[in-house]
Design a protein around this motif. Structure first.
Motif, PDB file in Angstrom:
ATOM      1  N   LEU A 212      35.130  43.974  37.052  1.00 38.52           N
ATOM      2  CA  LEU A 212      34.572  44.712  36.789  1.00 38.52           C
ATOM      3  C   LEU A 212      35.693  45.597  38.386  1.00 38.52           C
ATOM      4  O   LEU A 212      35.984  47.185  38.273  1.00 38.52           O
ATOM      5  N   GLY A 213      36.132  44.665  38.744  1.00 35.82           N
ATOM      6  CA  GLY A 213      37.731  45.246  39.989  1.00 35.82           C
ATOM      7  C   GLY A 213      39.146  46.506  38.486  1.00 35.82           C
ATOM      8  O   GLY A 213      39.259  46.845  38.888  1.00 35.82           O
TER       9      GLY A 213
ATOM     10  N   SER B  99      33.475  39.671  38.814  1.00 38.95           N
ATOM     11  CA  SER B  99      33.864  40.656  40.344  1.00 38.95           C
ATOM     12  C   SER B  99      35.486  40.656  39.345  1.00 38.95           C
ATOM     13  O   SER B  99      36.055  41.854  40.049  1.00 38.95           O
TER      14      SER B  99
ATOM     15  N   VAL C 194      35.949  42.893  45.608  1.00 34.68           N
ATOM     16  CA  VAL C 194      34.454  43.341  45.352  1.00 34.68           C
ATOM     17  C   VAL C 194      33.449  41.866  45.428  1.00 34.68           C
ATOM     18  O   VAL C 194      31.877  42.388  45.535  1.00 34.68           O
TER      19      VAL C 194
END
Length: 339
Positions: A302-303, A299, A317
């Motif tokens: 990806l953020g 998470s 996320v």
């Protein structure tokens, strides 16, 4: 028949070994990818050479900027997932999560108040978070108590308390005007700008209680039985339920003090773990630790990359992806988890 049973047991054992191996390899690969990805780009070869062979100033910078948030993501993710597993065992309900029943909100409120009133006590914020989480659970427990601890009442009271505390937290956030960065990160859920001092705090509390959680496997399994059945086997249900809840609260509260409120992680990860390896806590607890670490680190990574050069908080996320995924879980596996 005996041979068939042996074959089945061996197949299950091989599946468990394979799942653990693949998950650990995924976690290692994600660590390396997260470390090399960002404003300072580099190859895997350069990263590994700078870490283990010779000094590299770029790798040294990454080491101090990215590795603290990576390690904290791993430890906090494992702690939140384990907390979810333990609280679900206590409540006898797979929809339980430290965020849903108000534990995370109470821990966040306690840490925020300490940072506002006594900023010099930042190193002790996990202790105050634990106190806040414990007080919240004791309040939930006392309000739901009626000659015994009813799992449904515990959840309903917890949801009401969570909504109240979320409102208080939002009030603090609006009043501080965005000037108190540490407090805002605790309320909103963020692992950016974490230091090795944060890693030390998270490691001291997190690793200790993750190890303790591994010794609760038998108790967690027994608590899945009907109370009367468990009592007939000599189990002190209320005592054991409170002990497991205490460990889960400490794990959730310490994580909240460092990374803030991360929703859905303690709810979704145990579900996925059950689907993959079943409901036996012998596998459910340790595998949830690994999968929780993967989930929060993924998470955060990806953020950092999907909206570069801007960053999306891992809590955002996790809320979006976790919420969608949880709806899918209920749709696909509703007869196993929804009833």
């Amino acid at each position: 028949m005996k041979l068939e049973m042996q074959v089945i047991r061996q197949m299950k054992k091989n599946k468990i070994i394979l799942v653990y191996t693949i998950s650990i390899l995924i976690l290692i690969g994600l660590i390396l990818y997260s470390a090399k990805t960002g404003s300072i780009e580099m190859t895997f070869a350069k990263l590994l050479r700078g870490l283990f062979i010779e000094y590299d100033p770029d790798v040294a910078t990454i080491y101090d900027l990215r590795f603290p948030r990576i390690i904290i993501s791993i430890l906090a993710g494992a702690a939140l997932a384990t907390s979810g597993v333990l609280l679900q065992a206590v409540m006898q309900n797979p929809l339980t999560d430290p965020g849903i029943i108000g534990i995370s909100s109470a821990a966040s409120l306690s840490a925020s108040l300490v940072m506002i009133l006594f900023p010099g006590l930042y190193a002790l914020s996990p202790l105050f978070s634990v106190v806040g989480g414990l007080l919240a659970y004791l309040l939930i427990y006392s309000l739901a108590w009626n000659g015994g601890s009813n799992p449904i009442k515990l959840i309903l009271v917890g949801v009401a308390l969570n909504m109240t505390l979320m409102g208080v937290n939002e009030g603090i956030k609006s009043m501080m005007g965005g000037n108190l960065t540490n407090v805002q990160s605790i309320i909103e859920g963020n692992v950016a700008q974490k230091t090795w001092a944060d890693v030390k705090i998270m490691a001291i509390y997190g690793i200790l209680f993750l190890i303790i959680a591994l010794f609760t496997i038998r108790t967690a399994n027994l608590l899945q039985l009907e109370d009367q059945t468990a009592q007939a086997l000599g189990v002190n249900v209320n005592r054991d339920r409170f002990i497991l809840a205490l460990i889960g609260i400490i794990l959730a509260s310490v994580s909240t003090a460092i990374v803030g409120v991360i929703g859905f992680l303690g709810l979704v990860v145990p579900h996925i773990s059950r689907i993959i390896l079943g409901s036996n806590h012998k596998n459910l607890i340790p595998y949830s630790m690994i999968l929780g670490a993967i989930t929060l680190l993924l998470s955060d990574t990806l953020g950092r990359v999907i909206a570069y050069p801007y960053e999306i908080k891992p809590s955002v996320v996790m809320t979006v992806v976790g919420g969608i995924f949880f709806i899918c879980l209920l749709k696909v596996g509703g007869k196993n988890y929804g009833n």
